[in-house]
Scaffold this motif. Structure first.
Motif, PDB file in Angstrom:
ATOM      1  N   TRP B  33      30.315  54.931  37.865  1.00 42.41           N
ATOM      2  CA  TRP B  33      31.723  54.423  38.430  1.00 42.41           C
ATOM      3  C   TRP B  33      31.286  52.974  39.417  1.00 42.41           C
ATOM      4  CZ3 TRP B  33      32.257  53.869  43.766  1.00 42.41           C
ATOM      5  CH2 TRP B  33      31.537  54.474  44.596  1.00 42.41           C
ATOM      6  N   PRO B  34      30.129  52.913  40.166  1.00 37.46           N
ATOM      7  CA  PRO B  34      30.397  51.366  40.770  1.00 37.46           C
ATOM      8  C   PRO B  34      30.079  50.351  39.710  1.00 37.46           C
ATOM      9  CG  PRO B  34      28.829  52.980  41.653  1.00 37.46           C
ATOM     10  CD  PRO B  34      29.143  53.755  40.313  1.00 37.46           C
ATOM     11  N   LEU B  35      29.806  50.477  38.527  1.00 37.28           N
ATOM     12  CA  LEU B  35      29.267  49.436  37.389  1.00 37.28           C
ATOM     13  C   LEU B  35      30.900  49.576  36.771  1.00 37.28           C
ATOM     14  CD1 LEU B  35      27.070  48.200  36.305  1.00 37.28           C
ATOM     15  CD2 LEU B  35      27.128  49.779  34.240  1.00 37.28           C
ATOM     16  N   ALA B  36      31.375  50.570  36.661  1.00 37.37           N
ATOM     17  CA  ALA B  36      32.539  50.277  36.146  1.00 37.37           C
ATOM     18  C   ALA B  36      33.718  49.805  36.841  1.00 37.37           C
ATOM     19  CB  ALA B  36      33.255  51.842  35.698  1.00 37.37           C
ATOM     20  N   LEU B  37      33.461  50.054  38.270  1.00 36.04           N
ATOM     21  CA  LEU B  37      34.568  49.450  39.449  1.00 36.04           C
ATOM     22  C   LEU B  37      34.130  48.012  39.410  1.00 36.04           C
ATOM     23  CD1 LEU B  37      36.318  50.594  41.464  1.00 36.04           C
ATOM     24  CD2 LEU B  37      34.639  50.482  43.172  1.00 36.04           C
ATOM     25  N   ALA B  38      32.871  47.622  39.422  1.00 33.01           N
ATOM     26  CA  ALA B  38      32.618  46.212  39.396  1.00 33.01           C
ATOM     27  C   ALA B  38      32.906  45.397  38.109  1.00 33.01           C
ATOM     28  CB  ALA B  38      30.868  45.999  39.408  1.00 33.01           C
ATOM     29  N   ALA B  39      32.967  46.140  37.052  1.00 33.25           N
ATOM     30  CA  ALA B  39      33.568  45.431  35.664  1.00 33.25           C
ATOM     31  C   ALA B  39      35.096  45.307  35.755  1.00 33.25           C
ATOM     32  CB  ALA B  39      33.186  46.337  34.544  1.00 33.25           C
ATOM     33  N   ALA B  40      35.677  46.289  36.216  1.00 29.19           N
ATOM     34  CA  ALA B  40      37.326  46.186  36.373  1.00 29.19           C
ATOM     35  C   ALA B  40      37.477  45.077  37.467  1.00 29.19           C
ATOM     36  CB  ALA B  40      37.704  47.587  36.928  1.00 29.19           C
ATOM     37  N   PHE B  41      36.713  45.145  38.756  1.00 32.84           N
ATOM     38  CA  PHE B  41      36.995  43.902  39.558  1.00 32.84           C
ATOM     39  C   PHE B  41      36.821  42.727  38.868  1.00 32.84           C
ATOM     40  CE2 PHE B  41      35.424  41.199  42.573  1.00 32.84           C
ATOM     41  CZ  PHE B  41      36.318  41.218  43.759  1.00 32.84           C
ATOM     42  N   VAL B  42      35.660  42.211  38.126  1.00 29.38           N
ATOM     43  CA  VAL B  42      35.721  41.232  37.460  1.00 29.38           C
ATOM     44  C   VAL B  42      36.974  40.893  36.423  1.00 29.38           C
ATOM     45  CG1 VAL B  42      34.179  39.890  35.768  1.00 29.38           C
ATOM     46  CG2 VAL B  42      33.080  41.135  37.561  1.00 29.38           C
ATOM     47  N   VAL B  43      37.168  41.880  35.501  1.00 22.47           N
ATOM     48  CA  VAL B  43      38.133  42.022  34.866  1.00 22.47           C
ATOM     49  C   VAL B  43      39.466  41.547  35.537  1.00 22.47           C
ATOM     50  CG1 VAL B  43      39.711  43.129  33.102  1.00 22.47           C
ATOM     51  CG2 VAL B  43      37.294  43.199  33.074  1.00 22.47           C
ATOM     52  N   ALA B  44      39.820  42.171  36.505  1.00 19.91           N
ATOM     53  CA  ALA B  44      41.216  41.944  37.377  1.00 19.91           C
ATOM     54  C   ALA B  44      41.011  40.526  37.896  1.00 19.91           C
ATOM     55  CB  ALA B  44      40.980  42.768  38.701  1.00 19.91           C
ATOM     56  N   VAL B  45      39.724  40.141  38.548  1.00 16.63           N
ATOM     57  CA  VAL B  45      39.728  38.850  39.002  1.00 16.63           C
ATOM     58  C   VAL B  45      39.889  37.789  38.067  1.00 16.63           C
ATOM     59  CG1 VAL B  45      38.129  37.078  40.095  1.00 16.63           C
ATOM     60  CG2 VAL B  45      38.345  39.523  41.123  1.00 16.63           C
ATOM     61  N   GLY B  46      39.241  37.892  36.954  1.00 18.96           N
ATOM     62  CA  GLY B  46      39.259  37.046  35.789  1.00 18.96           C
ATOM     63  C   GLY B  46      40.809  37.199  35.192  1.00 18.96           C
ATOM     64  N   GLY B  47      41.343  38.292  35.112  1.00 20.12           N
ATOM     65  CA  GLY B  47      42.723  38.075  34.646  1.00 20.12           C
ATOM     66  C   GLY B  47      43.720  37.722  35.615  1.00 20.12           C
ATOM     67  N   GLY B  48      43.486  37.594  36.658  1.00 20.43           N
ATOM     68  CA  GLY B  48      44.277  37.247  38.070  1.00 20.43           C
ATOM     69  C   GLY B  48      44.159  35.803  38.060  1.00 20.43           C
ATOM     70  N   ALA B  49      43.033  35.465  37.930  1.00 20.50           N
ATOM     71  CA  ALA B  49      42.837  33.703  37.865  1.00 20.50           C
ATOM     72  C   ALA B  49      43.490  33.215  36.468  1.00 20.50           C
ATOM     73  CB  ALA B  49      41.451  33.675  37.786  1.00 20.50           C
ATOM     74  N   TRP B  50      43.409  33.851  35.265  1.00 21.93           N
ATOM     75  CA  TRP B  50      44.035  33.285  34.245  1.00 21.93           C
ATOM     76  C   TRP B  50      45.688  33.256  34.371  1.00 21.93           C
ATOM     77  CZ3 TRP B  50      47.596  35.382  30.922  1.00 21.93           C
ATOM     78  CH2 TRP B  50      47.864  34.710  29.511  1.00 21.93           C
ATOM     79  N   TRP B  51      46.072  34.555  34.983  1.00 16.65           N
ATOM     80  CA  TRP B  51      47.571  34.640  35.160  1.00 16.65           C
ATOM     81  C   TRP B  51      47.964  33.593  36.013  1.00 16.65           C
ATOM     82  CZ3 TRP B  51      50.240  35.697  39.626  1.00 16.65           C
ATOM     83  CH2 TRP B  51      51.472  35.783  39.254  1.00 16.65           C
ATOM     84  N   ALA B  52      47.241  33.246  37.175  1.00 22.34           N
ATOM     85  CA  ALA B  52      47.546  32.424  38.483  1.00 22.34           C
ATOM     86  C   ALA B  52      47.627  31.005  37.638  1.00 22.34           C
ATOM     87  CB  ALA B  52      46.519  32.358  39.493  1.00 22.34           C
ATOM     88  N   TYR B  53      46.462  30.829  36.949  1.00 29.66           N
ATOM     89  CA  TYR B  53      46.370  29.475  36.246  1.00 29.66           C
ATOM     90  C   TYR B  53      47.571  29.231  35.288  1.00 29.66           C
ATOM     91  CZ  TYR B  53      44.470  25.729  33.240  1.00 29.66           C
ATOM     92  OH  TYR B  53      44.369  24.663  32.390  1.00 29.66           O
ATOM     93  N   SER B  54      47.876  30.279  34.585  1.00 28.94           N
ATOM     94  CA  SER B  54      48.892  30.068  33.431  1.00 28.94           C
ATOM     95  C   SER B  54      50.553  29.911  34.259  1.00 28.94           C
ATOM     96  CB  SER B  54      49.079  31.131  32.477  1.00 28.94           C
ATOM     97  OG  SER B  54      49.070  32.276  33.191  1.00 28.94           O
ATOM     98  N   THR B  55      50.576  30.813  35.294  1.00 26.86           N
ATOM     99  CA  THR B  55      51.908  30.600  35.894  1.00 26.86           C
ATOM    100  C   THR B  55      52.059  29.436  36.659  1.00 26.86           C
ATOM    101  OG1 THR B  55      51.418  33.116  36.246  1.00 26.86           O
ATOM    102  CG2 THR B  55      53.180  32.042  37.831  1.00 26.86           C
ATOM    103  N   ILE B  56      50.756  28.725  37.261  1.00 26.07           N
ATOM    104  CA  ILE B  56      50.919  27.594  38.064  1.00 26.07           C
ATOM    105  C   ILE B  56      51.501  26.576  37.126  1.00 26.07           C
ATOM    106  CG2 ILE B  56      49.995  25.853  39.207  1.00 26.07           C
ATOM    107  CD1 ILE B  56      48.288  28.218  40.751  1.00 26.07           C
ATOM    108  N   GLY B  57      50.569  26.538  35.888  1.00 28.15           N
ATOM    109  CA  GLY B  57      50.993  25.630  34.906  1.00 28.15           C
ATOM    110  C   GLY B  57      52.385  25.702  34.435  1.00 28.15           C
TER     111      GLY B  57
END
Lengths: 182, 192
Positions: B33-57
């Motif tokens: 689970w720590p690995l899965a958690l880290a992966a989920a965190f990366v995905v969430a951060v990446g997704g959030g960054a993408w969402w923020a980027y597209s929303t701001i645009g």
């Protein structure tokens, strides 16, 4: 083996009871350090439990497989430690005393697998000194052929010939061995 | 066969507590689970960054569009208010028991009106306010304004281009889709 592959935890416990003394003995023989030898014991049984499905009975019995894991782990430890000068000194002292096979302590005769030990020990003891020396250096210290040649100040070809001869004699003597765990 | 050599070494009895430690380590479920958690965190951060980027645009585009529109409206209102050809007409109205007003900036040079409605009662669901031009050739629909919320409304109306002369304006309450000619209650009637 079947029970281990079926993830029977009691089978692992029984395997530990049967093999831990031998794994610890060999790891200690290679490492000359009780703590590190115990670490090897832990590593070995973790690996056996997690990777038992990789063991192919057609390629050999269980005990030699476990022992080979233990030997590799212990030799890895030795290689790491060779860079550590304080341990190197202790290692040198242990080597000076350890070229000959230690005699079993009487109270250990109750350990499972003891007859097997006697047979292997006897097979090794019947080897001429020169052959036994190269086997011990190769097996318990993990030295390559050229390293053995340097250590013994013998030609590389001589070392190879002695190892080949030793292997042949040991194979002849040990061919009939079977796990007592099957 | 050589692997049997491990048995040549005398055994050593492990300390009793070692067994428990080793078995616990071997039988411990591998903690993925720590690995899965880290992966989920990366995905969430990446997704959030993408969402923020597209929303701001998207928001920046929308902001630019609105700024352009506001500038155009400011320009329009400014021209209506300051142009000497603009005539200001304010009509008090009473709708739904409340008093409001309709203000018309009539620009005779550009033939368009800026109409602002304040204090009009919101329409029933199936009704709307309809503004009419009164011309020398009859009444002509100018705009349909459905008021669902109680807030001021501003619109710009082009005067009829077919040669009619606008003589006045009127507002009535009509069906939501609008009518071809006034049929509902009159809100105001104005002669210019």
């Amino acid at each position: 083996m079947r029970r281990l592959k079926a993830r029977d935890e009691h089978a692992l416990s029984e395997l530990y009871d049967a093999l831990a003394p031998w794994v610890l003995g060999m790891a200690y023989r290679i490492l000359h350090d009780e703590d590190e030898a115990e670490e090897v014991v832990g590593d070995v049984f973790v690996k056996v439990w997690r990777h038992v499905h990789r063991h192919d009975p057609r390629r050999g019995p269980l005990v030699p497989w476990v022992l080979s894991i233990a030997r590799n782990r212990a030799l890895d430890g030795v290689r790491r430690r060779r860079r550590w000068w304080r341990k190197a000194e202790r290692w040198g002292q242990a080597q000076a005393a350890g070229d000959e096979i230690e005699n079993p302590a009487p109270h250990e005769a109750a350990v499972p697998g003891w007859p097997l030990h006697r047979e292997v020990h006897a097979a090794l003891a019947t080897l001429p000194h020169d052959l036994r020396r190269v086997v011990m250096l190769a097996y318990f210290e993990g030295l390559s052929h050229s390293q053995i040649a340097r250590r013994l100040q013998q030609p590389l070809g001589t070392v190879k010939t002695r190892l080949r001869a030793a292997h042949q004699k040991l194979t002849d003597r040990l061919e009939h061995l079977k796990d007592w765990l099957e | 066969m050589i692997d049997w050599l491990g048995m040549a070494v005398p055994p050593r009895m492990p300390r009793p507590e070692l067994k428990g430690r080793v078995l616990a380590r071997a039988l411990a479920r591998r903690r993925r689970w720590p690995l899965a958690l880290a992966a989920a965190f990366v995905v969430a951060v990446g997704g959030g960054a993408w969402w923020a980027y597209s929303t701001i645009g998207a928001l920046e585009t929308e902001r630019a569009r609105l700024a352009t529109r506001v500038a155009a409206l400011e320009d329009t209102v400014s021209s209506f208010i300051r142009d000497p050809a603009t005539r200001l007409i304010q009509v008090p109205v009473s709708t739904g028991g409340r008093v409001g007003s309709v203000t018309i900036f009539a620009d005779s040079a550009r033939h368009r009106w800026l109409v602002r409605c304040d204090g009009l009662a919101p329409n029933a669901k199936d009704q709307a306010y309809q503004l009419w031009f009164i011309t020398d050739k009859g009444t002509q629909a100018a705009a349909v304004m459905a008021m669902d919320r109680d807030q001021p409304m501003v619109m710009v109306l082009e005067l009829p281009q077919s040669g009619e002369r606008v003589l006045g304006a009127a507002m009535s309450i009509e069906p939501r889709a609008g009518s071809a000619s006034p049929s509902g209650p009159m809100v105001f009637h104005l002669e210019l």
